[in-house]
Enzyme design. Structure first.
Site, PDB file in Angstrom:
ATOM      1  N   ASP A  70      18.034 -70.844  33.708  1.00 36.54           N
ATOM      2  CA  ASP A  70      18.214 -72.087  34.973  1.00 36.54           C
ATOM      3  C   ASP A  70      19.665 -72.070  34.856  1.00 36.54           C
ATOM      4  O   ASP A  70      20.422 -71.518  34.205  1.00 36.54           O
ATOM      5  CB  ASP A  70      17.721 -73.172  34.272  1.00 36.54           C
ATOM      6  CG  ASP A  70      16.911 -74.374  35.322  1.00 36.54           C
ATOM      7  OD1 ASP A  70      17.790 -74.092  36.442  1.00 36.54           O
ATOM      8  OD2 ASP A  70      16.233 -74.978  35.093  1.00 36.54           O
ATOM      9  N   GLU A 102       9.494 -78.032  38.342  1.00 33.85           N
ATOM     10  CA  GLU A 102      10.251 -78.227  37.064  1.00 33.85           C
ATOM     11  C   GLU A 102      11.312 -79.663  37.428  1.00 33.85           C
ATOM     12  O   GLU A 102      11.360 -80.192  36.596  1.00 33.85           O
ATOM     13  CB  GLU A 102      11.086 -77.193  37.013  1.00 33.85           C
ATOM     14  CG  GLU A 102      12.131 -77.379  35.919  1.00 33.85           C
ATOM     15  CD  GLU A 102      13.553 -77.939  36.092  1.00 33.85           C
ATOM     16  OE1 GLU A 102      14.168 -78.102  34.846  1.00 33.85           O
ATOM     17  OE2 GLU A 102      13.666 -78.271  37.056  1.00 33.85           O
TER      18      GLU A 102
HETATM   19 CO    CO Z   1      17.474 -78.981  38.894  1.00 33.79          CO
HETATM   20 ZN    ZN Z   2      16.823 -76.093  37.456  1.00 38.18          ZN
END
Ligand code: CO
Ligand code: ZN
Length: 338
Positions: free
Chosen positions: A220, A197
């Site tokens: 997240d 990511e």
């Molecule tokens: Co990050």
């Molecule tokens: Zn992240």
């Protein structure tokens, strides 16, 4: 295992982008026997299935990324000092006075060449010192292309935890714990622990193509606006999970926002509405898959992002677990657009 223990184990694991094996193995160990199926796809994403009861729900993809930011060895000089480049968003100033850990328990101290002005402190001025006495010795210990991550102890006191890689091991902990706790699942849940990511939402992109979900949610971290002279942002540590409205990668569709808010309110889950002026999450890749996938983000308020001192509140972690369960358990009915 408590969710605090799970978070600590995940945060302590070594896992820069493309090297998520240790994190993935830990998650597989924790989830084994509690889910319907697990698969590792060609790029290394871990796909975890909860079939749920048959009914009118949707195929829902949840994503939390396993990788953390770090550095990569690009050169080693005659004396054995390692030259570095960033892997993901690492501010060179944040590395000053820190140590980084490489595989095999090798730890390097970060040094910097003398500079006149702190503005000159960029990656070419930095080096890592693993105590090697020669180029050969350093090459043997840490080869070219080896990645290092922050070396920082996990700490928790009075419900506040800090350390490295809260981004996004806290998201991994939230998703794993939610999978362990969810029951009477009314959707077809595919939980994906994604790779890479931090270098561009890469694992989520291919996983979403394969899963072909009808709805997507990333889990997240997000920033907060509650520290001295922080940029204006209506998100605080300890005030609940955050429901993302927008960042640089996603505009949350209003019906996804409403769905998340309704479910939080119905279950008495503390939440905040989040607008982040920069950055993105796996939802940025998921929602652009195939013909498009309406997506949202369950965000965890986090201070000092992308440093070895990332700080979160366990109450927010718990609220986020509850929201993921609420989204998975009750069938999601997509509005017809016609
Ligand atoms: Co990050
Ligand atoms: Zn992240």
């Amino acid at each position: 295992m408590t969710e605090l223990d799970l978070l600590q184990k995940l945060a302590d694991a070594y896992g820069p982008s493309g090297h998520e094996d240790e994190v993935r193995n830990l998650l597989m160990e924790v989830l084994k026997g509690h889910v319907d199926d697990m698969q590792v796809d060609p790029l290394g994403n871990l796909l975890v299935y909860k079939k749920g009861r048959s009914g009118d729900g949707s195929r829902v993809m949840f994503a939390a990324h396993m990788d953390e930011i770090g550095v990569i060895v690009v050169d080693i000089d005659e004396k054995g000092f390692l030259r570095l480049q960033p892997v993901g968003g690492v501010n060179p100033l944040v590395l000053l006075g820190q140590r980084v850990q490489f595989p095999g328990g090798i730890v390097g101290s970060i040094g910097v060449e003398p500079v006149e002005d702190p503005k000159e402190i960029k990656f070419p001025k930095l080096f890592a010192d693993i105590g090697a006495k020669s180029k050969e010795q350093a090459e043997k210990a840490v080869g070219y292309g080896t990645m290092g991550v922050f070396y920082a102890a996990f700490q928790e006191r009075d419900g506040i935890a800090s350390g490295k890689a809260m981004d996004d091991r806290s998201g991994c902990a939230i998703l794993a714990q939610a999978l362990l706790e969810m029951k009477d699942v009314g959707n077809e849940v595919v939980a994906v622990f994604t790779v890479q990511e931090e270098v561009g939402l890469r694992g989520a992109r291919t996983a979403a193509f394969g899963v072909d979900p009808q709805v997507g949610f990333a889990i997240d971290v997000t920033a907060t606006g509650d520290t001295p002279k922080a940029q204006p942002m209506a998100v605080s540590l300890g005030k609940g999970t955050a429901i993302k409205m927008k960042d640089q990668s996603l505009v949350t569709p209003p019906f996804i926002r409403d769905l998340m808010v309704e479910r939080a309110e119905k279950r008495g889950i503390p939440y905040q509405l989040e607008v982040l002026g920069y950055g993105g999450t796996d939802a940025g890749a998921i929602h652009l898959t195939r013909a498009g996938v309406p997506s949202g983000v369950v965000s965890l308020p986090t201070r000092y992002l992308h440093t070895p001192a990332e700080m979160i509140a366990l109450a927010d972690l718990r609220a986020s677990i509850e929201l993921v369960k609420a989204l998975a358990e009750e069938p999601i009915l997509l509005p017809s657009r016609v």
